[in-house]
Design a protein around this motif. Sequence first.
Motif, PDB file in Angstrom:
ATOM      1  N   VAL A  66       0.831  -1.203   0.000  1.00 48.20           N
ATOM      2  CA  VAL A  66       0.000   0.000   0.000  1.00 48.20           C
ATOM      3  C   VAL A  66       0.864   1.252   0.000  1.00 48.20           C
ATOM      4  O   VAL A  66       0.627   2.211  -0.754  1.00 48.20           O
ATOM      5  N   THR A  67       1.897   1.250   0.826  1.00 51.53           N
ATOM      6  CA  THR A  67       2.782   2.416   0.909  1.00 51.53           C
ATOM      7  C   THR A  67       3.527   2.640  -0.407  1.00 51.53           C
ATOM      8  O   THR A  67       3.666   3.773  -0.870  1.00 51.53           O
ATOM      9  N   THR A  68       4.003   1.542  -1.017  1.00 52.96           N
ATOM     10  CA  THR A  68       4.740   1.659  -2.285  1.00 52.96           C
ATOM     11  C   THR A  68       3.831   2.184  -3.394  1.00 52.96           C
ATOM     12  O   THR A  68       4.237   3.052  -4.183  1.00 52.96           O
ATOM     13  N   LEU A  69       2.603   1.674  -3.463  1.00 56.56           N
ATOM     14  CA  LEU A  69       1.660   2.152  -4.476  1.00 56.56           C
ATOM     15  C   LEU A  69       1.344   3.626  -4.276  1.00 56.56           C
ATOM     16  O   LEU A  69       1.233   4.377  -5.253  1.00 56.56           O
ATOM     17  N   PHE A  70       1.207   4.039  -3.027  1.00 58.39           N
ATOM     18  CA  PHE A  70       0.929   5.447  -2.746  1.00 58.39           C
ATOM     19  C   PHE A  70       2.095   6.320  -3.204  1.00 58.39           C
ATOM     20  O   PHE A  70       1.902   7.365  -3.830  1.00 58.39           O
ATOM     21  N   PHE A  71       3.325   5.882  -2.909  1.00 57.24           N
ATOM     22  CA  PHE A  71       4.506   6.685  -3.249  1.00 57.24           C
ATOM     23  C   PHE A  71       4.646   6.853  -4.760  1.00 57.24           C
ATOM     24  O   PHE A  71       4.970   7.934  -5.262  1.00 57.24           O
ATOM     25  N   PHE A  72       4.379   5.769  -5.493  1.00 54.55           N
ATOM     26  CA  PHE A  72       4.561   5.817  -6.945  1.00 54.55           C
ATOM     27  C   PHE A  72       3.273   6.172  -7.700  1.00 54.55           C
ATOM     28  O   PHE A  72       3.258   6.144  -8.938  1.00 54.55           O
ATOM     29  N   SER A  73       2.201   6.502  -6.987  1.00 64.18           N
ATOM     30  CA  SER A  73       0.926   6.797  -7.630  1.00 64.18           C
ATOM     31  C   SER A  73       0.996   7.962  -8.630  1.00 64.18           C
ATOM     32  O   SER A  73       0.366   7.895  -9.698  1.00 64.18           O
ATOM     33  N   PRO A  74       1.755   9.048  -8.370  1.00 63.95           N
ATOM     34  CA  PRO A  74       1.836  10.110  -9.390  1.00 63.95           C
ATOM     35  C   PRO A  74       2.445   9.612 -10.701  1.00 63.95           C
ATOM     36  O   PRO A  74       1.995   9.997 -11.783  1.00 63.95           O
ATOM     37  N   VAL A  75       3.488   8.756 -10.585  1.00 62.44           N
ATOM     38  CA  VAL A  75       4.115   8.211 -11.785  1.00 62.44           C
ATOM     39  C   VAL A  75       3.144   7.298 -12.523  1.00 62.44           C
ATOM     40  O   VAL A  75       3.024   7.347 -13.753  1.00 62.44           O
ATOM     41  N   LEU A  76       2.440   6.450 -11.765  1.00 60.06           N
ATOM     42  CA  LEU A  76       1.482   5.533 -12.380  1.00 60.06           C
ATOM     43  C   LEU A  76       0.345   6.302 -13.054  1.00 60.06           C
ATOM     44  O   LEU A  76      -0.083   5.952 -14.161  1.00 60.06           O
ATOM     45  N   TRP A  77      -0.124   7.349 -12.375  1.00 61.64           N
ATOM     46  CA  TRP A  77      -1.210   8.148 -12.933  1.00 61.64           C
ATOM     47  C   TRP A  77      -0.768   8.865 -14.201  1.00 61.64           C
ATOM     48  O   TRP A  77      -1.484   8.892 -15.209  1.00 61.64           O
ATOM     49  N   GLY A  78       0.440   9.448 -14.183  1.00 62.11           N
ATOM     50  CA  GLY A  78       0.972  10.104 -15.369  1.00 62.11           C
ATOM     51  C   GLY A  78       1.153   9.126 -16.519  1.00 62.11           C
ATOM     52  O   GLY A  78       0.874   9.449 -17.676  1.00 62.11           O
ATOM     53  N   GLY A  79       1.623   7.905 -16.199  1.00 59.39           N
ATOM     54  CA  GLY A  79       1.789   6.892 -17.238  1.00 59.39           C
ATOM     55  C   GLY A  79       0.462   6.488 -17.859  1.00 59.39           C
ATOM     56  O   GLY A  79       0.379   6.280 -19.079  1.00 59.39           O
ATOM     57  N   MET A  80      -0.575   6.400 -17.037  1.00 58.15           N
ATOM     58  CA  MET A  80      -1.899   6.055 -17.552  1.00 58.15           C
ATOM     59  C   MET A  80      -2.430   7.147 -18.484  1.00 58.15           C
ATOM     60  O   MET A  80      -3.045   6.857 -19.521  1.00 58.15           O
TER      61      MET A  80
END
Length: 237
Positions: A66-80
Amino acid sequence: MREAKKITKAASLAPILYPLTGRADVGSLGGLALTAFWIALAIWSGLTLGVFLLSHRLKVVLRIVVTTLFFFSPVLWGGMILLREEVFDEQTVQVKETTQGPLKVAGATFPAGSTVWYDQTGSVFDQHVLSGRHTRRALREIHSPQPVSWGDVRITGLKFDEGSTAIDVDLDGDQVIDGWSCAVGGFGIDMGLTQDGPKLRSCWLSAPRQWHGRVVPAGANVSRVGDTDDWDWIPPD
């Protein structure tokens, strides 16, 4: 209350993550961008630590996920977002096809076996997954394996430029068009399509001609003045 104090303490430590930056760096555009990046990273790291502390009731593995997904969420969102734009936003590609039967273009009938280039507009999903079923096409160029009659002109190809009413013509040898001896040379002849058929707009001369008491030499470029029957010409180099 104890968790809130831990989060407050973690947030107070976040500026330590921000490296010292010289005044010269801050004064430059790159330095300002780097400064903003490190400030944002420090704040986001503090928030990530807060998520980790607040999720203490979860199992260790799930807590880390959960913590890792939260930290990288901006990158994941930008990639999407980039993926969506790449896959579903419209783009134009050139498609080459060989005609299976006669095809009429600008009043000229091209035989089967002619080569056609289209500008095909649509998303990547439409272009590939749906095999072009929801795309738009604009014919840009066509070549015939044999001469084609276009009014009084023999041609082997036509080329259309977006935003222009002129049609580039590939002649089947030197020909006299509207009184001018036009030289063959790929798409070096511009013509327009009127109610009376194709009319010459400009070409390079293969032979001289008298015009208004002057000799227009071979190799000159002649061009029609608007829609009139008057002509301008540029001498050869």
